[in-house]
Motif scaffolding. Sequence first.
Motif, mmCIF file in Angstrom:
data_model
loop_
_atom_site.group_PDB
_atom_site.id
_atom_site.type_symbol
_atom_site.label_atom_id
_atom_site.label_comp_id
_atom_site.label_asym_id
_atom_site.label_seq_id
_atom_site.Cartn_x
_atom_site.Cartn_y
_atom_site.Cartn_z
ATOM 1 N N PHE A 150 0.823 -1.214 0.000
ATOM 2 C CA PHE A 150 0.000 0.000 0.000
ATOM 3 C C PHE A 150 0.857 1.263 0.000
ATOM 4 O O PHE A 150 0.341 2.362 0.117
ATOM 5 C CB PHE A 150 -0.939 0.001 1.209
ATOM 6 C CG PHE A 150 -2.122 -0.896 1.019
ATOM 7 C CD1 PHE A 150 -3.280 -0.429 0.425
ATOM 8 C CD2 PHE A 150 -2.066 -2.225 1.390
ATOM 9 C CE1 PHE A 150 -4.377 -1.259 0.219
ATOM 10 C CE2 PHE A 150 -3.154 -3.061 1.191
ATOM 11 C CZ PHE A 150 -4.301 -2.584 0.600
ATOM 12 N N LYS B 279 -4.458 6.496 1.633
ATOM 13 C CA LYS B 279 -3.686 5.254 1.685
ATOM 14 C C LYS B 279 -4.100 4.424 2.900
ATOM 15 O O LYS B 279 -4.337 3.221 2.800
ATOM 16 C CB LYS B 279 -2.189 5.558 1.812
ATOM 17 C CG LYS B 279 -1.504 5.919 0.524
ATOM 18 C CD LYS B 279 -0.003 5.848 0.740
ATOM 19 C CE LYS B 279 0.729 6.877 -0.080
ATOM 20 N NZ LYS B 279 2.160 6.913 0.275
ATOM 21 N N PHE C 113 -5.871 0.702 3.005
ATOM 22 C CA PHE C 113 -5.226 -0.354 3.781
ATOM 23 C C PHE C 113 -6.251 -0.975 4.746
ATOM 24 O O PHE C 113 -6.399 -2.195 4.840
ATOM 25 C CB PHE C 113 -4.048 0.245 4.538
ATOM 26 C CG PHE C 113 -3.382 -0.689 5.495
ATOM 27 C CD1 PHE C 113 -2.552 -1.697 5.040
ATOM 28 C CD2 PHE C 113 -3.589 -0.564 6.861
ATOM 29 C CE1 PHE C 113 -1.939 -2.567 5.914
ATOM 30 C CE2 PHE C 113 -2.980 -1.428 7.739
ATOM 31 C CZ PHE C 113 -2.154 -2.426 7.277
#
Lengths: 301, 139
Positions: A25, A152, A156
Motif C-alpha cells: 500500500f 492510503k 489499507f
Amino acid sequence: MLEIIASSAEDARDGYDLQKAMKWFDLSPEDRDRTMQLGEISESVAEAIIEAFYEHLLSDPVAAQHFHGPDHVEKVKAGQLRYFRELISAELDDDYIADRRRIGGIHERTGVTPTLYIGAYAFYLNRLATIVLDRMKEEPDSAFPLLLSLFKFAHFDMALALETYVDTREETIRDRERELSELPTPVLQLRPGLLLIPVVGTLDSFRARALTVQLLEGIRAHRARAVVLDITGVAAVDSAVANHLIQTMSAARLMGVRSVLTGLSAEVAQSLVKVGVTAEKLQTAGDLESGIELADRLMAG
Amino acid sequence: MQVEGALGGDIQAIRRDADVISARQSGRQIAERMGYSRPDQALIATAISELARNIVNYAGKGEIEITPVRRRGRMGLRIIARDHGPGIEDLERAMADGFSTGNSFGLGLPGAKRIMDDFDVVTAVGEGVVVTAIKWMGR
Ligand SMILES: Nc1ncnc2c1ncn2[C@@H]1O[C@H](COP(=O)(O)OP(=O)(O)O)[C@@H](O)[C@H]1O
Ligand SMILES: [Mg+2]
C-alpha cells in the motif's frame, strides 16, 4: 496477478505480514505524520459527519433494520468515532491489525455488507476531505499530500476488513460443511440379521472412516449377517470414494457379513467404469429392492 | 484456442477434502451452464475430483483452474491442476492402471485421462505437477 491472489490468500491463513502489506500500500511513517496533521480538523468535525451519516443511513428502511433502537445506534456511533480517530492517529501495529480484523469479522456476522461498509467509509472521507480543502484553501499544496496519505490508510484499512470478511465467510461455510459431514449415518435394521445403511451427502476420507466404524458397530449390536449400503444420496463417487466403500465392505466381510451396494446412479456408474473401478470390485445391485433381495439370498446361502 | 470468459471459470485453492468437493461442484456447475449432458457433467466432476484429491494426498496444496475454452468453433472445458509438491518420479508408471504409492487403486490419473479428450502432464521431481486436461463438447 495469479501470484498476488495466491500470496494474499496465504497471508490470510498463515498470519498477516504487516511489512509486506505496508509495502504493497506504499505506507510509510511519513504518511502517519501527515495524517496526524489532520487530527485537529478531523476531531472537530468527526461527530458532525457521523451524525449526518446516520441521518442518511437511517432514512433507508432496510439499513435501519440493522439497529435495535436508539441505544444501539448510539453505541455504533461511538464505535465509529473511535474507528475514524484511529484511522488518523493510531500506531500501525499488530493491535491495530487485530482490531481491524475483529471489526471485519463482526461485519460479516452481523450482516454489514461490503457495500454498506465501504459506502460509510466513502461518506466520511468525502466529507472530511471537503472540509479540509475548505479550511486549508489558502494552502492547497499542503492539503493534498495530507489527504493522499489519509486515503492510503483508508484503503489499507478496507482491505484488512474485507480480507477478514471473506475469511470469516469461508470459515462459516467450512463449519457448515463439517457439520454436514459429521451427521451420523443411521443404521436401520430391516429384519433380524439384515441392516440398511443409507449414506447421504459427500463421502470423503473423514466421513468414510466414520461410516466404517458405524457399520461395524451396527453389525455387532444387531448381530447382522447382511448389510445393504445405499448410496442414492451420494452425489459423486471417484476412485477414492469407491476405495473407501470397498474397504468398508471388506471389513464387514471379515466379520462374516455380506454386503451389497445399491443406489448407484447411471451417471455415477458410468464415471466409475471410465475411471476403471470394475463391477467385480464392488458387489452391487441396481435398486434398493433388488439390493435387499440379493442380501437376503446372501444371508440364506 | 480461446478462453471463453463470458461463461465463467474458476480458480480454487486445494488443501483439504472440503476443497476437493467444492472444486468438483463448481466444475459440474460450469459444465452444466455450458450445456454438457448430465453424464458428461458427472464425468468432468469425477476427473476434477481425482486430480484435486491427488493434490491433497501427494502435494499437500495446489490449485484447480476450470475454464471454458473454444478451438476451431468447438467448445470445451479445460481443467488445470497445479501444485508445487514433490512431483512424479516415474510418470509413465503413474499413468498406468493400478500404480499407486498411496496404497489406493492407482486409477486417478489413467481414469481422468480416459474421461478427458486431451490430457497432458508436466512434472519435475521437486517442482510439482501441472495437469492440463480438456473435454470437448459433443464427442
Ligand atoms: N500431484 C501429484 N504429486 C505427486 N505425485 C502424484 C501426484 N498425482 C499423482 N501422483 C503419483 O502418481 C500415482 C498414481 O496416481 P493416481 O493414478 O491418482 O492413483 P492413486 O492416487 O490411487 O495412487 C500416485 O500414487 C502418486 O505416486
Ligand atoms: Mg489418485
